[in-house]
Design a protein around this motif. Structure first.
Motif, PDB file in Angstrom:
ATOM      1  N   ARG A 110       0.823  -1.211   0.000  1.00 44.03           N
ATOM      2  CA  ARG A 110       0.000   0.000   0.000  1.00 44.03           C
ATOM      3  C   ARG A 110       0.856   1.260   0.000  1.00 44.03           C
ATOM      4  NH1 ARG A 110      -5.343  -0.475   0.666  1.00 44.03           N
ATOM      5  NH2 ARG A 110      -5.405   1.685   1.348  1.00 44.03           N
ATOM      6  N   ILE A 111       2.158   1.109   0.087  1.00 46.83           N
ATOM      7  CA  ILE A 111       3.050   2.256   0.191  1.00 46.83           C
ATOM      8  C   ILE A 111       3.455   2.714  -1.204  1.00 46.83           C
ATOM      9  CG2 ILE A 111       5.304   3.014   1.037  1.00 46.83           C
ATOM     10  CD1 ILE A 111       4.819   0.971   3.360  1.00 46.83           C
ATOM     11  N   LYS A 112       3.171   3.982  -1.493  1.00 44.59           N
ATOM     12  CA  LYS A 112       3.497   4.522  -2.819  1.00 44.59           C
ATOM     13  C   LYS A 112       4.984   4.416  -3.083  1.00 44.59           C
ATOM     14  CE  LYS A 112      -0.444   7.434  -2.891  1.00 44.59           C
ATOM     15  NZ  LYS A 112      -1.241   8.258  -3.590  1.00 44.59           N
ATOM     16  N   GLY A 113       5.318   4.006  -4.294  1.00 42.59           N
ATOM     17  CA  GLY A 113       6.712   3.853  -4.681  1.00 42.59           C
ATOM     18  C   GLY A 113       7.250   2.453  -4.431  1.00 42.59           C
ATOM     19  N   SER A 114       6.505   1.641  -3.704  1.00 41.71           N
ATOM     20  CA  SER A 114       6.936   0.267  -3.439  1.00 41.71           C
ATOM     21  C   SER A 114       6.410  -0.645  -4.531  1.00 41.71           C
ATOM     22  CB  SER A 114       6.409  -0.206  -2.085  1.00 41.71           C
ATOM     23  OG  SER A 114       6.967   0.567  -1.054  1.00 41.71           O
ATOM     24  N   LYS A 115       7.257  -1.529  -4.970  1.00 40.99           N
ATOM     25  CA  LYS A 115       6.897  -2.457  -6.048  1.00 40.99           C
ATOM     26  C   LYS A 115       7.064  -3.890  -5.575  1.00 40.99           C
ATOM     27  CE  LYS A 115       6.372   0.788  -9.147  1.00 40.99           C
ATOM     28  NZ  LYS A 115       5.037   1.289  -9.303  1.00 40.99           N
ATOM     29  N   LEU A 116       6.110  -4.719  -5.936  1.00 43.66           N
ATOM     30  CA  LEU A 116       6.229  -6.143  -5.634  1.00 43.66           C
ATOM     31  C   LEU A 116       7.335  -6.746  -6.493  1.00 43.66           C
ATOM     32  CD1 LEU A 116       2.497  -7.297  -5.561  1.00 43.66           C
ATOM     33  CD2 LEU A 116       4.081  -7.227  -3.629  1.00 43.66           C
ATOM     34  N   PRO A 117       8.078  -7.694  -5.960  1.00 43.17           N
ATOM     35  CA  PRO A 117       9.101  -8.356  -6.778  1.00 43.17           C
ATOM     36  C   PRO A 117       8.452  -9.257  -7.820  1.00 43.17           C
ATOM     37  CG  PRO A 117       8.933  -9.422  -4.643  1.00 43.17           C
ATOM     38  CD  PRO A 117       8.037  -8.218  -4.592  1.00 43.17           C
ATOM     39  N   ASP A 118       9.189  -9.575  -8.849  1.00 42.31           N
ATOM     40  CA  ASP A 118       8.663 -10.433  -9.915  1.00 42.31           C
ATOM     41  C   ASP A 118       8.219 -11.797  -9.412  1.00 42.31           C
ATOM     42  OD1 ASP A 118       9.077  -8.443 -11.772  1.00 42.31           O
ATOM     43  OD2 ASP A 118      11.052  -9.196 -12.370  1.00 42.31           O
ATOM     44  N   ASP A 119       8.859 -12.304  -8.342  1.00 41.18           N
ATOM     45  CA  ASP A 119       8.506 -13.631  -7.839  1.00 41.18           C
ATOM     46  C   ASP A 119       7.424 -13.611  -6.757  1.00 41.18           C
ATOM     47  OD1 ASP A 119       9.987 -12.560  -5.761  1.00 41.18           O
ATOM     48  OD2 ASP A 119      11.128 -14.398  -5.388  1.00 41.18           O
ATOM     49  N   ALA A 135      -9.338   0.838  -6.360  1.00 41.76           N
ATOM     50  CA  ALA A 135     -10.615   0.114  -6.353  1.00 41.76           C
ATOM     51  C   ALA A 135     -10.764  -0.761  -5.101  1.00 41.76           C
ATOM     52  CB  ALA A 135     -10.718  -0.739  -7.608  1.00 41.76           C
ATOM     53  N   THR A 136     -10.333  -0.241  -3.950  1.00 41.51           N
ATOM     54  CA  THR A 136     -10.439  -1.005  -2.708  1.00 41.51           C
ATOM     55  C   THR A 136     -10.983  -0.117  -1.597  1.00 41.51           C
ATOM     56  OG1 THR A 136      -8.217  -0.408  -1.992  1.00 41.51           O
ATOM     57  CG2 THR A 136      -8.432  -2.427  -3.303  1.00 41.51           C
ATOM     58  N   SER A 137     -11.401  -0.742  -0.529  1.00 43.96           N
ATOM     59  CA  SER A 137     -11.799  -0.019   0.682  1.00 43.96           C
ATOM     60  C   SER A 137     -11.387  -0.869   1.874  1.00 43.96           C
ATOM     61  CB  SER A 137     -13.309   0.243   0.677  1.00 43.96           C
ATOM     62  OG  SER A 137     -14.022  -0.965   0.671  1.00 43.96           O
ATOM     63  N   PRO A 138     -11.252  -0.259   3.053  1.00 41.19           N
ATOM     64  CA  PRO A 138     -10.813  -1.024   4.219  1.00 41.19           C
ATOM     65  C   PRO A 138     -11.815  -2.109   4.605  1.00 41.19           C
ATOM     66  CG  PRO A 138     -10.719   1.340   4.646  1.00 41.19           C
ATOM     67  CD  PRO A 138     -11.426   1.146   3.348  1.00 41.19           C
ATOM     68  N   ALA A 139     -11.314  -3.175   5.155  1.00 41.23           N
ATOM     69  CA  ALA A 139     -12.178  -4.227   5.672  1.00 41.23           C
ATOM     70  C   ALA A 139     -12.952  -3.679   6.866  1.00 41.23           C
ATOM     71  CB  ALA A 139     -11.340  -5.432   6.100  1.00 41.23           C
ATOM     72  N   LEU A 140     -14.105  -4.247   7.127  1.00 38.71           N
ATOM     73  CA  LEU A 140     -14.961  -3.790   8.217  1.00 38.71           C
ATOM     74  C   LEU A 140     -14.221  -3.756   9.550  1.00 38.71           C
ATOM     75  CD1 LEU A 140     -17.718  -2.913   9.225  1.00 38.71           C
ATOM     76  CD2 LEU A 140     -18.342  -5.322   9.428  1.00 38.71           C
TER      77      LEU A 140
END
Length: 188
Positions: A110-119, A135-140
């Motif tokens: 959720r942190i801007k600028g952070s990218k998931l690794p390819d694996d 397109a998300t909202s917090p869980a209840l």
């Protein structure tokens, strides 16, 4: 203080070590607690006795109101600046990089600028696309100010098929109302 499951231990160690490397004048001492209701009891006891660590990892959707945050989660004493600096690091792309180096991500970032690794696992990549689109909202659990003490048992019963979801939801609503009344919260 963090949880004691291996992934959480590895994550917290990676964050602490990377932070201390970048901030050699600040020392972080790690403690680990049990999970579930046993861990909640440790947190509540240490907060009520004034013996809690300056920073602790706690499921924000958990029984947060039962921790009496107005009285127990206030002054960080002399370590305030160091604690704020560490938390800013945790919520930075440098923090996610430290975690990614130690633990394979189990979900999106959720942190801007952070990218998931390819694996990264596919489900994390799929969820990341929703986050990136907004397109998300917090869980209840993160919107509700209180959790009923039987949440764990109710979700296990629903998840294992012993209780129908609608029945579990009704049980949970009653459980939350009971907890709120016991805590003396207005409006319940």
């Amino acid at each position: 203080m963090t949880g004691s499951d291996q992934s959480t231990v590895d994550t917290s160690k990676a964050l602490a070590n990377a932070f201390m490397k970048a901030n050699p004048t600040i020392k972080i001492n790690m403690e680990h607690q049990l999970g579930g209701s046993e861990g909640d009891n440790v947190v509540k006891t240490r907060l009520s006795t004034g013996e809690m660590t300056d920073v602790f990892w706690y499921n924000s959707g958990s029984l947060l109101q039962a921790l009496n945050p107005a009285q127990t989660l206030v002054d960080l004493t002399e370590n305030l600046d160091a604690a704020k600096k560490f938390l800013a690091f945790v919520a930075s792309s440098a923090g996610t990089e430290a975690v990614t180096a130690a633990v394979r991500p189990a979900g999106p970032y959720r942190i801007k600028g952070s990218k998931l690794p390819d694996d990264a696992i596919q489900v994390a990549k799929d969820l990341q696309a929703y986050l990136d689109k907004g397109a998300t909202s917090p869980a209840l659990e993160f919107l509700s100010p209180i959790k009923g003490p039987s949440l764990e048992q109710i979700t296990v019963a629903v998840g294992s098929g012993l209780t129908r979801p609608a029945e579990g939801a009704a049980q949970y609503d009653k459980d939350v109302e009971k907890q709120a009344k016991q805590l003396g919260l207005a409006g319940w």
